[in-house]
Each structure stands twice: as structure tokens, then as C-alpha cells.
Scaffold this motif. Sequence first.
Motif, PDB file in Angstrom:
ATOM      1  N   MET A   1       0.843  -1.192   0.000  1.00  0.00           N
ATOM      2  CA  MET A   1       0.000   0.000   0.000  1.00  0.00           C
ATOM      3  C   MET A   1       0.880   1.245   0.000  1.00  0.00           C
ATOM      4  N   ASN A   2       0.567   2.210  -0.840  1.00  0.00           N
ATOM      5  CA  ASN A   2       1.292   3.475  -0.739  1.00  0.00           C
ATOM      6  C   ASN A   2       0.345   4.663  -0.950  1.00  0.00           C
ATOM      7  N   ILE A   3       0.758   5.781  -0.350  1.00  0.00           N
ATOM      8  CA  ILE A   3      -0.033   7.014  -0.438  1.00  0.00           C
ATOM      9  C   ILE A   3       0.856   8.069  -1.086  1.00  0.00           C
ATOM     10  N   THR A   4       0.375   8.655  -2.171  1.00  0.00           N
ATOM     11  CA  THR A   4       1.182   9.656  -2.873  1.00  0.00           C
ATOM     12  C   THR A   4       0.352  10.910  -3.116  1.00  0.00           C
ATOM     13  N   GLN A   5       1.083  12.019  -3.264  1.00  0.00           N
ATOM     14  CA  GLN A   5       0.402  13.281  -3.548  1.00  0.00           C
ATOM     15  C   GLN A   5       0.282  13.451  -5.058  1.00  0.00           C
ATOM     16  N   LEU A   6      -0.887  13.876  -5.483  1.00  0.00           N
ATOM     17  CA  LEU A   6      -1.141  14.092  -6.915  1.00  0.00           C
ATOM     18  C   LEU A   6      -0.803  15.557  -7.223  1.00  0.00           C
ATOM     19  N   ILE A   7       0.110  15.759  -8.139  1.00  0.00           N
ATOM     20  CA  ILE A   7       0.554  17.132  -8.390  1.00  0.00           C
ATOM     21  C   ILE A   7      -0.211  17.780  -9.553  1.00  0.00           C
ATOM     22  N   ASP A   8      -0.342  17.046 -10.662  1.00  0.00           N
ATOM     23  CA  ASP A   8      -1.064  17.653 -11.774  1.00  0.00           C
ATOM     24  C   ASP A   8      -2.293  16.799 -12.140  1.00  0.00           C
ATOM     25  N   LEU A  31     -10.574  22.387  -5.202  1.00  0.00           N
ATOM     26  CA  LEU A  31      -9.644  21.406  -5.778  1.00  0.00           C
ATOM     27  C   LEU A  31      -8.296  22.022  -6.171  1.00  0.00           C
ATOM     28  N   GLU A  32      -8.315  23.152  -6.848  1.00  0.00           N
ATOM     29  CA  GLU A  32      -7.054  23.719  -7.351  1.00  0.00           C
ATOM     30  C   GLU A  32      -6.120  24.154  -6.230  1.00  0.00           C
ATOM     31  N   ARG A  33      -6.691  24.684  -5.141  1.00  0.00           N
ATOM     32  CA  ARG A  33      -5.822  25.150  -4.055  1.00  0.00           C
ATOM     33  C   ARG A  33      -5.534  24.036  -3.052  1.00  0.00           C
ATOM     34  N   GLY A  34      -6.109  22.858  -3.253  1.00  0.00           N
ATOM     35  CA  GLY A  34      -5.955  21.766  -2.293  1.00  0.00           C
ATOM     36  C   GLY A  34      -4.800  20.831  -2.608  1.00  0.00           C
ATOM     37  N   ASP A  35      -4.319  20.141  -1.554  1.00  0.00           N
ATOM     38  CA  ASP A  35      -3.382  19.031  -1.739  1.00  0.00           C
ATOM     39  C   ASP A  35      -4.220  17.766  -1.899  1.00  0.00           C
ATOM     40  N   ILE A  36      -3.881  16.960  -2.903  1.00  0.00           N
ATOM     41  CA  ILE A  36      -4.643  15.716  -3.132  1.00  0.00           C
ATOM     42  C   ILE A  36      -3.742  14.530  -2.849  1.00  0.00           C
ATOM     43  N   PHE A  37      -4.255  13.565  -2.109  1.00  0.00           N
ATOM     44  CA  PHE A  37      -3.508  12.345  -1.829  1.00  0.00           C
ATOM     45  C   PHE A  37      -4.319  11.146  -2.305  1.00  0.00           C
ATOM     46  N   VAL A  38      -3.586  10.194  -2.893  1.00  0.00           N
ATOM     47  CA  VAL A  38      -4.231   8.989  -3.414  1.00  0.00           C
ATOM     48  C   VAL A  38      -3.638   7.772  -2.712  1.00  0.00           C
ATOM     49  N   LEU A  39      -4.501   6.908  -2.198  1.00  0.00           N
ATOM     50  CA  LEU A  39      -4.051   5.662  -1.567  1.00  0.00           C
ATOM     51  C   LEU A  39      -4.215   4.539  -2.581  1.00  0.00           C
ATOM     52  N   ASP A  40      -3.092   3.865  -2.851  1.00  0.00           N
ATOM     53  CA  ASP A  40      -3.091   2.775  -3.832  1.00  0.00           C
ATOM     54  C   ASP A  40      -2.737   1.468  -3.129  1.00  0.00           C
ATOM     55  N   ASP A  41      -3.542   0.451  -3.346  1.00  0.00           N
ATOM     56  CA  ASP A  41      -3.260  -0.872  -2.780  1.00  0.00           C
ATOM     57  C   ASP A  41      -3.747  -1.875  -3.830  1.00  0.00           C
ATOM     58  N   ASN A  42      -2.880  -2.198  -4.777  1.00  0.00           N
ATOM     59  CA  ASN A  42      -3.299  -2.956  -5.961  1.00  0.00           C
ATOM     60  C   ASN A  42      -4.448  -2.250  -6.668  1.00  0.00           C
ATOM     61  N   ALA A  46      -8.561   4.950  -2.362  1.00  0.00           N
ATOM     62  CA  ALA A  46      -9.088   6.110  -1.634  1.00  0.00           C
ATOM     63  C   ALA A  46      -8.390   7.382  -2.070  1.00  0.00           C
ATOM     64  N   ILE A  47      -9.075   8.495  -1.831  1.00  0.00           N
ATOM     65  CA  ILE A  47      -8.539   9.805  -2.224  1.00  0.00           C
ATOM     66  C   ILE A  47      -8.983  10.826  -1.176  1.00  0.00           C
ATOM     67  N   CYS A  48      -8.209  11.913  -1.050  1.00  0.00           N
ATOM     68  CA  CYS A  48      -8.660  13.003  -0.181  1.00  0.00           C
ATOM     69  C   CYS A  48      -8.057  14.324  -0.644  1.00  0.00           C
ATOM     70  N   VAL A  49      -8.678  15.418  -0.225  1.00  0.00           N
ATOM     71  CA  VAL A  49      -8.211  16.759  -0.558  1.00  0.00           C
ATOM     72  C   VAL A  49      -8.128  17.562   0.739  1.00  0.00           C
ATOM     73  N   VAL A  50      -6.995  18.244   0.920  1.00  0.00           N
ATOM     74  CA  VAL A  50      -6.778  19.046   2.129  1.00  0.00           C
ATOM     75  C   VAL A  50      -6.399  20.469   1.723  1.00  0.00           C
ATOM     76  N   LEU A  82      -2.311  11.639   6.943  1.00  0.00           N
ATOM     77  CA  LEU A  82      -2.410  13.113   6.863  1.00  0.00           C
ATOM     78  C   LEU A  82      -1.952  13.766   8.162  1.00  0.00           C
ATOM     79  N   VAL A  83      -2.346  13.166   9.283  1.00  0.00           N
ATOM     80  CA  VAL A  83      -1.981  13.732  10.582  1.00  0.00           C
ATOM     81  C   VAL A  83      -0.453  13.739  10.729  1.00  0.00           C
ATOM     82  N   THR A  84       0.201  12.646  10.351  1.00  0.00           N
ATOM     83  CA  THR A  84       1.668  12.594  10.418  1.00  0.00           C
ATOM     84  C   THR A  84       2.274  13.590   9.427  1.00  0.00           C
ATOM     85  N   HIS A  85       1.740  13.612   8.217  1.00  0.00           N
ATOM     86  CA  HIS A  85       2.272  14.482   7.160  1.00  0.00           C
ATOM     87  C   HIS A  85       2.189  15.961   7.538  1.00  0.00           C
TER      88      HIS A  85
END
Length: 147
Positions: A1-8, A31-42, A46-50, A82-85
Motif C-alpha cells: 500500500m502506498n499514499i502519494t500526492q497528486l501534483i497535476d 480542488l485547485e488550491r488543495g493538496d490531493i492524496f491517493v491511496l493505492d493498494d493494488n 481512496a482519495i482526499c483533498v486538504v 495526513l496527521v503525520t504528514h
Amino acid sequence: MNITQLIDNKKRHIDLLLLADEQESMIDRYLERGDIFVLDDNGVKAICVVTDEGDGVCELKNIAVTPESQRQGYGKRLINYLVTHYSGKYTRMIVGTGDVPSTVNFYKSCKFEYSHRIKNFFTDNYDHLMIEDGVLLKDMIYLKREI
Ligand SMILES: CC(C)(COP(=O)(O)OP(=O)(O)OC[C@H]1O[C@@H](n2cnc3c(N)ncnc32)[C@H](O)[C@@H]1OP(=O)(O)O)[C@@H](O)C(=O)NCCC(=O)NCCS
């Protein structure tokens, strides 16, 4: 499982974002001003915007787990990430949601507590009535967590 930030291409997973916020024009507000993170596990699960709300506060604007992967801990893992990040950068995370037991229980299980409510947020800002888990959404409930 990995979580990465989506830049574009921030709308790449718009279908998933629409699960949590069903009106695209409302997603466009953050959306444009937010940070987006995507959780990938095969595959994307999941996704989120902060967003940065100033004064050391960040806001979880959208979190969604694919329907077939819900209740398997992905949402909670994303919030823990997110809390750790963000700890060190912000002191508090807030989230606004409908007054629906399932989502409020989810946030409480992720150590959020009630903060305040914005009266008639859903009826004033959305172009159609919003119903979630059989509940007509009216006020927005804000929850907070120190991070
Ligand atoms: C809300 C959502 C993000 C939760 O993610 P999830 O990965 O399904 O949740 P988790 O498996 O991490 O759940 C952690 C804990 O939260 C609570 N919880 C989660 N979903 C719940 C539900 N539907 N009803 C009651 N409690 C729930 C439980 O205590 C759960 O622990 P348990 O499964 O061991 O009992 C996900 O269900 C979702 O994407 N829903 C549709 C979009 C949405 O409503 N987003 C939030 C908009 S504000």
C-alpha cells in the motif's frame, strides 16, 4: 500500500471525489488550491483533498473510499497519514460533513470531536436536495482534531 500526492491533472479521480461531494461545482471551489492524496493498494482505493485555511488550520475537504473497499480501514489509514504528514505544519485539522451518523462515527473513530455547525449550508449552497443514508442534509457539522 502506498499514499502519494497528486501534483497535476487534479481531476484524474473526479469519480471518486464525487462520491463524497456530489456536485462538481462545489469540488471546483477547493480542488485547485488543495493538496490531493491517493491511496493505492493494488489499484486506487481512496482519495482526499486538504486545504490551508490559515492560522495553523487545515481542512479535510473531501475523503472517499471506493464502494467495494469501504470498512476495510483505508479511510482511517489515510487520515492517520495526513496527521503525520501535516503535524508540524498545522496545529489543527477540521472537517465539515452532513449530520449523518455513519460519517460522523467515522470521524469520531479517527479522533475528531464536534466543533460547530453551519446552519443550512447544504440547502443554501447545493443546487439540489442532498440525501445521504436516507437523511436530508441541511446543516454542515464541523469536527476538529489537534494534530
Ligand atoms: C466515510 C468513508 C471515507 C470511511 O472510509 P472507510 O475506509 O470505509 O472507513 P474505515 O474502514 O477506515 O472505518 C474506520 C472506522 O470508522 C467507523 N465507520 C466507518 N464507516 C462507518 C459507517 N458507514 N457506519 C458507522 N461507522 C463507520 C467504524 O468505527 C470503522 O471501524 P470498524 O470498521 O472497525 O468498525 C467511506 O465510507 C466513504 O468513502 N464514504 C463515501 C464518501 C463519503 O461519505 N465521504 C465522507 C464525506 S464527508
